[in-house]
Enzyme design. Structure first.
Site, PDB file in Angstrom:
ATOM      1  N   GLU A   1      -8.146 -23.852  -7.217  1.00  0.00           N
ATOM      2  CA  GLU A   1      -7.537 -25.096  -7.719  1.00  0.00           C
ATOM      3  C   GLU A   1      -6.022 -24.940  -7.715  1.00  0.00           C
ATOM      4  O   GLU A   1      -5.493 -23.918  -8.125  1.00  0.00           O
ATOM      5  CB  GLU A   1      -8.068 -25.382  -9.130  1.00  0.00           C
ATOM      6  CG  GLU A   1      -7.422 -26.565  -9.851  1.00  0.00           C
ATOM      7  CD  GLU A   1      -7.486 -27.869  -9.057  1.00  0.00           C
ATOM      8  OE1 GLU A   1      -8.579 -28.194  -8.519  1.00  0.00           O
ATOM      9  OE2 GLU A   1      -6.440 -28.535  -8.922  1.00  0.00           O
TER      10      GLU A   1
ATOM     11  N   GLU B   1     -14.574 -31.783  -2.983  1.00  0.00           N
ATOM     12  CA  GLU B   1     -14.669 -33.241  -3.232  1.00  0.00           C
ATOM     13  C   GLU B   1     -13.259 -33.805  -3.140  1.00  0.00           C
ATOM     14  O   GLU B   1     -12.583 -34.016  -4.128  1.00  0.00           O
ATOM     15  CB  GLU B   1     -15.319 -33.550  -4.588  1.00  0.00           C
ATOM     16  CG  GLU B   1     -14.763 -32.807  -5.786  1.00  0.00           C
ATOM     17  CD  GLU B   1     -15.127 -33.514  -7.118  1.00  0.00           C
ATOM     18  OE1 GLU B   1     -15.554 -34.674  -7.092  1.00  0.00           O
ATOM     19  OE2 GLU B   1     -14.961 -32.879  -8.158  1.00  0.00           O
TER      20      GLU B   1
ATOM     21  N   GLU C   1      -7.441 -39.315   1.184  1.00  0.00           N
ATOM     22  CA  GLU C   1      -6.758 -38.370   0.296  1.00  0.00           C
ATOM     23  C   GLU C   1      -6.557 -37.029   1.012  1.00  0.00           C
ATOM     24  O   GLU C   1      -6.358 -36.000   0.393  1.00  0.00           O
ATOM     25  CB  GLU C   1      -7.511 -38.238  -1.032  1.00  0.00           C
ATOM     26  CG  GLU C   1      -7.453 -39.546  -1.831  1.00  0.00           C
ATOM     27  CD  GLU C   1      -8.144 -39.482  -3.191  1.00  0.00           C
ATOM     28  OE1 GLU C   1      -8.554 -38.387  -3.606  1.00  0.00           O
ATOM     29  OE2 GLU C   1      -8.288 -40.538  -3.824  1.00  0.00           O
TER      30      GLU C   1
ATOM     31  N   TYR D   1      -9.387 -36.775 -14.624  1.00  0.00           N
ATOM     32  CA  TYR D   1     -10.534 -35.881 -14.430  1.00  0.00           C
ATOM     33  C   TYR D   1     -11.723 -36.354 -15.260  1.00  0.00           C
ATOM     34  O   TYR D   1     -12.844 -36.431 -14.781  1.00  0.00           O
ATOM     35  CB  TYR D   1     -10.172 -34.455 -14.867  1.00  0.00           C
ATOM     36  CG  TYR D   1      -9.292 -33.693 -13.900  1.00  0.00           C
ATOM     37  CD1 TYR D   1      -9.723 -33.444 -12.586  1.00  0.00           C
ATOM     38  CD2 TYR D   1      -8.065 -33.182 -14.295  1.00  0.00           C
ATOM     39  CE1 TYR D   1      -8.921 -32.712 -11.715  1.00  0.00           C
ATOM     40  CE2 TYR D   1      -7.266 -32.459 -13.430  1.00  0.00           C
ATOM     41  CZ  TYR D   1      -7.684 -32.220 -12.139  1.00  0.00           C
ATOM     42  OH  TYR D   1      -6.911 -31.505 -11.272  1.00  0.00           O
TER      43      TYR D   1
ATOM     44  N   LYS E   1     -22.687 -38.709  -8.743  1.00  0.00           N
ATOM     45  CA  LYS E   1     -21.969 -37.911  -7.764  1.00  0.00           C
ATOM     46  C   LYS E   1     -22.325 -36.424  -7.846  1.00  0.00           C
ATOM     47  O   LYS E   1     -22.676 -35.805  -6.833  1.00  0.00           O
ATOM     48  CB  LYS E   1     -20.466 -38.113  -7.979  1.00  0.00           C
ATOM     49  CG  LYS E   1     -19.585 -37.398  -7.006  1.00  0.00           C
ATOM     50  CD  LYS E   1     -18.143 -37.872  -7.185  1.00  0.00           C
ATOM     51  CE  LYS E   1     -17.207 -36.714  -7.351  1.00  0.00           C
ATOM     52  NZ  LYS E   1     -15.822 -37.152  -7.584  1.00  0.00           N
ATOM     53  N   TYR E   2     -22.291 -35.855  -9.057  1.00  0.00           N
ATOM     54  CA  TYR E   2     -22.517 -34.402  -9.163  1.00  0.00           C
ATOM     55  C   TYR E   2     -23.977 -34.037  -8.993  1.00  0.00           C
ATOM     56  O   TYR E   2     -24.303 -32.926  -8.587  1.00  0.00           O
ATOM     57  CB  TYR E   2     -21.910 -33.877 -10.467  1.00  0.00           C
ATOM     58  CG  TYR E   2     -20.414 -34.059 -10.432  1.00  0.00           C
ATOM     59  CD1 TYR E   2     -19.653 -33.300  -9.544  1.00  0.00           C
ATOM     60  CD2 TYR E   2     -19.783 -35.026 -11.194  1.00  0.00           C
ATOM     61  CE1 TYR E   2     -18.293 -33.496  -9.438  1.00  0.00           C
ATOM     62  CE2 TYR E   2     -18.419 -35.228 -11.092  1.00  0.00           C
ATOM     63  CZ  TYR E   2     -17.666 -34.461 -10.213  1.00  0.00           C
ATOM     64  OH  TYR E   2     -16.330 -34.655 -10.090  1.00  0.00           O
TER      65      TYR E   2
ATOM     66  N   PHE F   1     -13.655 -39.358 -13.849  1.00  0.00           N
ATOM     67  CA  PHE F   1     -14.470 -39.096 -12.667  1.00  0.00           C
ATOM     68  C   PHE F   1     -15.631 -38.146 -12.974  1.00  0.00           C
ATOM     69  O   PHE F   1     -16.695 -38.238 -12.368  1.00  0.00           O
ATOM     70  CB  PHE F   1     -13.604 -38.576 -11.522  1.00  0.00           C
ATOM     71  CG  PHE F   1     -12.708 -39.636 -10.984  1.00  0.00           C
ATOM     72  CD1 PHE F   1     -13.245 -40.799 -10.428  1.00  0.00           C
ATOM     73  CD2 PHE F   1     -11.324 -39.517 -11.034  1.00  0.00           C
ATOM     74  CE1 PHE F   1     -12.432 -41.805  -9.937  1.00  0.00           C
ATOM     75  CE2 PHE F   1     -10.502 -40.518 -10.539  1.00  0.00           C
ATOM     76  CZ  PHE F   1     -11.044 -41.666  -9.996  1.00  0.00           C
TER      77      PHE F   1
ATOM     78  N   ASP G   1      -3.059 -23.279  -3.830  1.00  0.00           N
ATOM     79  CA  ASP G   1      -3.356 -24.358  -2.885  1.00  0.00           C
ATOM     80  C   ASP G   1      -4.309 -23.794  -1.841  1.00  0.00           C
ATOM     81  O   ASP G   1      -4.050 -22.729  -1.256  1.00  0.00           O
ATOM     82  CB  ASP G   1      -2.050 -24.826  -2.231  1.00  0.00           C
ATOM     83  CG  ASP G   1      -2.243 -26.074  -1.374  1.00  0.00           C
ATOM     84  OD1 ASP G   1      -3.193 -26.095  -0.569  1.00  0.00           O
ATOM     85  OD2 ASP G   1      -1.454 -27.017  -1.521  1.00  0.00           O
ATOM     86  N   MET G   2      -5.408 -24.475  -1.591  1.00  0.00           N
ATOM     87  CA  MET G   2      -6.419 -23.933  -0.679  1.00  0.00           C
ATOM     88  C   MET G   2      -5.860 -23.670   0.716  1.00  0.00           C
ATOM     89  O   MET G   2      -6.366 -22.861   1.462  1.00  0.00           O
ATOM     90  CB  MET G   2      -7.623 -24.869  -0.597  1.00  0.00           C
ATOM     91  CG  MET G   2      -7.380 -26.151   0.162  1.00  0.00           C
ATOM     92  SD  MET G   2      -8.819 -27.229   0.151  1.00  0.00           S
ATOM     93  CE  MET G   2      -8.647 -28.049  -1.427  1.00  0.00           C
TER      94      MET G   2
END
Lengths: 628, 628
Positions: free
Chosen positions: A384, A427, A436, A314, A323-324, A317, A411-412
């Protein structure tokens, strides 16, 4: 970037009456090493009955002249120039074979770490040389030296023909010397101990030719003094063209060898000038810094869906400076659009934003920032699945975010949302976009997105390009197979390409759009692409990239032509093939890729149709698959 | 030769209203099996959401119609003809994919042992079909069926073009259907479950084309009834051309399928006629009898120098009706020459003959016979290193030969002979001539040959030819490697070639002459050969042979063009290559072979230079060598 702090440069000696003196001259001028003949020319022998006829005594000077660490540290050995094991005269071929074996054996005795040989043509002139060298490096355990294969950048015949008025040079079809190297290393089965020492030519080759060499294990540039020009002050310098040429090889960490007679006041000047250039060329960009040490290093792609990421992953990244920022801009734009809509509809409830796969919160932060900068009111859910990351999120909520943010540990794909959202932010992209399983995750999550809601990202595509990558091919080959099907070749790798040649530009492969309104949703894909080789080369596999439309005009990309500047979160992906394919200039390369899946896994299969067919890789995901 | 006692012939049904009735019709007419559609055409489905839209019920008739052993024994399943997984219309491609998966799954459920699919073009029309089939056969453990890949012998477009007056057929460049099969099986990675069902064409193809098919795993010929002509009595027969065509496939143990509407009085006639032909074609030669069961079976070459042969091995080779006859003729001729010489020199001592490597005595017997028939007096030494064989020799001496023969238990390279001989006789040749180290043995033995003495054999040469051998490639690939270098591909095999295509004629490689007067003797060799491919094909390796001059005009050969009739002592040798090489019509194949050695071993290395380079096999004898 480089393993050295100064340019590593050697000095070539055609003949060395006194080896100690020669070494002294070179090191006094700051050269790091020298190239010497392994045997003194005075010791030329003829072999009868396997023994030297005319010289029954020693074949060369004693090994006692230098201490053994000097031999191995400073000396690159050269074979006697009269060796011609591929001579069509049997006596010469036979004598040469005895001589070369004796010299290679003596070089081993001295502990030399590098021996250089010259290629003077294609296999019709080098097959026996290849056989002898390959025998040594492949099958003699005591033979430790690397073989520096000298290849001229320009075919010497080109110069010869250009001076003949009766012939048109182009018509003579002078063979490109890359083909010499290519066939030599193939018959030596791509052995890792074979490296290229490129002899810089007076005429700078075409850019594409240079790029092709960048895909080879070039570890040394041999620069003749004749290539240097003299500046006003009398010092040797290189033309702009030669500077660019040499600069192109800096990423490969090449060493240099100065060869030829000294044409300037001091032999040291060549080194000083090269070192000066070299220091100016050392790269220092963000991506380079981040990628340092990862060049051409094969990694297995992450499986964040199956495995929980670690804290350090984490952390890496989250450091991406770009990116953000892009996500924040995309969310801003989406918030403005939603706020306008709500205004029209006279709806004054907050805009509901869900971050699915919130990790340690960078997207939550981006959404909150976007809300502030757009002066919109949002209600935020951070979903998350990793319970370890949830701890961080809860701490952040307590310390900073407060009630505006709801943390959901789920889990979504399984979460039952209490309300539907306006904006769904995720993301979940891999180097190849969908690899992924972003499509499968978002298909599950979109049930709690309002009918007219916005997904960030809105769409993404994978890209594919044919690549020559000698080094990666060798790395994959050396990797252990976990099944009987060479599984090492049946899986993609994440890799920061360095030592590679792009055979053609990337092309789009698969595209996914969110939210996905198809019924039923089908995330399997099939793509056929046609590329073209502009020159002879070898296909070792395919490089893969993605680009992504976060929202409207906010794009994020690792596709080389549109790469988001300074973003480092993704290295490209590499799909190897088991059998390298020889390509001729003008050849079409037709690739086939499948994205397959069942209820448990998703995997890729790939194959080549043209110029010659290649077996389908990874049928039924037998060697690599991504767990749902 | 064949596994069957009658021709194995099936009957193809385009549609089968009643499966039991169909099977009854076929078996009543002596057909062995039938080909049926896996699903009834009435059950054509369209898939929506992975489920059949228009037919929610069963996809075909029940599996209860036949008992399960009937399904697996008698039925070859056919896919529905409307399946087109490579359609450029996405809906059709997708629907076809669902359908084919369902049919293949149902065929597995029925336990069918063969399913037949049709190739309608090259990979641009079959890549997805290949992907689906390869997924099934390579990676689904429950999928047991063989796939009979139907390939027309003649491209159907050829017929179409030949009826168009505006185009020259030759100019249209109609692709040969072998290329369809070749690329299909390559993308399916040469899977063993893929076999060829060739559809016999109205026009008989060129001989070379037929020979190329003989190199493929053709297990079935599909013969349309339209190919038959009607004889005076009204029965169906085949033209001479078609008879020859079908006969060419007999060695492959092919089965037959009759397809098309019945054009004669009784459907049984086609079978009767085929069975009649088939029975006439069963081979019954000496070599065929001896080789039976050994076709395409890879054996490691004997190492008689390192290992002692077993009694049964001696027995097999002693049965050769030709070899010892040739030796006897050669010895006769040499005895006559020596007798003449002695007469001139007025020397009346007996002619001294030494048999080195006497084994169980067949050459001793040949020499004694030669002495009787030429009325010469000889003194014979029989030298043998195998102590087990010595026992046999001593028994023979005691019972039959008497004092004329002296038995010596010794390695010929070490024996101290009490006198020199006039004639040195040996049989130390392997399939590749020198590969059982005859040169090294005879170099050692020739010290007890008189200066003007005769060696039998006088000389021998190895021969080499490029070969396409799908089956052997697969066998080698399936063999276990004993090192990390795919040693299975780095060794020669002795094999009776059957399922192979000779790409070009054999060429001479290495020659050895005895006695060898060179000083020093060098038995290392290097040979470069250039062959040519007359049509597109695949190079899988090289077949090897030898011929041998025993004495003067007495030759012994296993080289196909000069093979000594009925001699069976040697099968050819096969040098595989790791990477099959695609050859285009007209391509040159340049091979390099080395015979290398040191004090302990001799080994071969081999490589290909053109059309594309192939890695040198077996460097330093790392995977295979012959012990001295």
């Amino acid at each position: 970037m480089s393993a050295f702090k100064t340019a590593s440069c050697g000095l070539d000696f055609a003949a060395v009456p006194d080896i100690q003196e020669g070494l002294h001259v070179a090191t006094a001028s700051k050269y790091h090493f020298v190239t010497f003949p392994i045997t003194h020319p005075n010791f030329k022998r003829e072999f009868i009955k396997g023994k030297a006829k005319n010289r029954p005594g020693p074949i060369t000077r004693s090994d006692m002249i230098l201490c053994s660490s000097d031999w191995s540290q400073y000396i690159v050995g050269k074979l006697s120039p009269y060796i011609d094991v591929d001579s069509t005269v049997p006596f010469i071929a036979k004598n040469s074979r005895e001589t070369i074996n004796q010299e290679l054996s003596f070089a081993t005795h001295l502990g030399l770490i590098a021996i250089t040989i010259k290629l003077k043509g294609n296999l019709e002139k080098t097959m026996n040389l290849a056989q002898i060298v390959y025998n040594k490096i492949a099958a003699e355990p005591h033979f430790q030296a690397f073989i520096w294969v000298q290849v001229p950048m320009e075919n010497p015949m080109k110069q010869v023909y250009s001076h003949r008025e009766d012939k048109n040079v182009d018509e003579m079809e002078v063979e490109n010397t890359w083909n010499w190297w290519n066939s030599f290393r193939i018959v030596c089965n791509y052995h890792k101990k074979l490296i290229v020492a490129l002899v810089v030519s007076n005429d700078v080759p075409d850019k594409e030719e240079v790029l092709r060499w960048i895909g080879e294990p070039v570890k040394c540039l041999i620069i003749p003094t004749s290539v240097f020009i003299t500046n006003k002050k009398g010092y040797p310098v290189l033309s702009k063209g030669h500077q660019d040429l040499i600069k192109a090889f800096v990423p490969l960490d090449v060493q240099y060898i100065i060869t030829g007679s000294n044409r300037h006041q001091n032999i040291a000047y060549y080194y000083h000038y090269l070192d000066h250039l070299w220091k100016n060329w050392q790269p220092d960009g963000t991506i380079e810094r981040f990628a340092r040490g990862f060049e051409d290093y094969l990694q297995n792609p992450l499986q964040p869906l199956m495995d929980n990421l670690e804290s350090s992953t984490y952390e890496i990244f989250e450091k991406d400076p770009i990116k953000y920022e892009l996500y924040q801009r995309a969310i801003q734009s989406a918030l403005v659009d939603r706020a306008d809509l709500k205004k029209k509809e006279k709806d004054d409830t907050p805009i509901v934003v869900m971050v699915v796969g919130a990790g340690r919160g960078p997207l939550v932060r981006a959404a909150l920032n976007a809300s502030i900068s757009t002066r919109t009111t949002i209600k935020l859910y951070a979903v998350e699945k990793n319970p370890n990351a949830i701890i961080t999120l809860q701490a952040l909520k307590k310390e900073m975010w407060g009630d505006q943010v709801t943390i959901v540990s789920s889990d979504m794909r399984e979460w039952k949302a209490p309300e539907k959202c306006d904006i769904l932010v995720s993301e979940l992209l891999g180097s190849f976009g969908d690899n992924e399983l972003s499509p499968e995750c978002l298909d599950g999550a979109q049930k709690f997105l309002k009918d007219d809601g916005i997904s960030i990202p809105q769409a993404y595509s994978s890209y594919l390009a044919p690549v020559q990558a000698n080094k990666l091919y060798n790395e994959v080959r050396a990797a252990k197979s976990t099944n009987e099907h060479e599984s090492n070749f049946e899986m993609p790798y994440v890799v920061q390409f360095q030592n590679k040649y792009d055979i053609d530009e990337p092309q789009i492969l698969f595209t996914f759009v969110h939210p996905n309104k198809d019924d039923p949703i089908d995330n399997s894909r099939y793509g056929k692409n046609t590329f073209k080789a502009s020159q002879d080369c070898i296909l070792h596999g395919f490089s893969g990239y993605f680009d992504c439309q976060l929202y409207k005009d906010v794009m994020m990309s690792i596709e080389p032509r549109t790469h988001s500047p300074k973003m480092f979160s993704w290295f490209p992906i590499f799909f190897p093939i088991k059998t390298p394919v020889h390509l001729k200039a003008g050849d079409e390369i037709v690739s086939h890729f499948w994205r397959c899946g069942n209820t448990k896994n998703v995997w890729y299969e790939w194959s080549v149709e043209k110029p010659i067919p290649v077996a389908i890789h990874n049928p039924n995901g037998r060697s690599s698959k991504i767990g749902l």
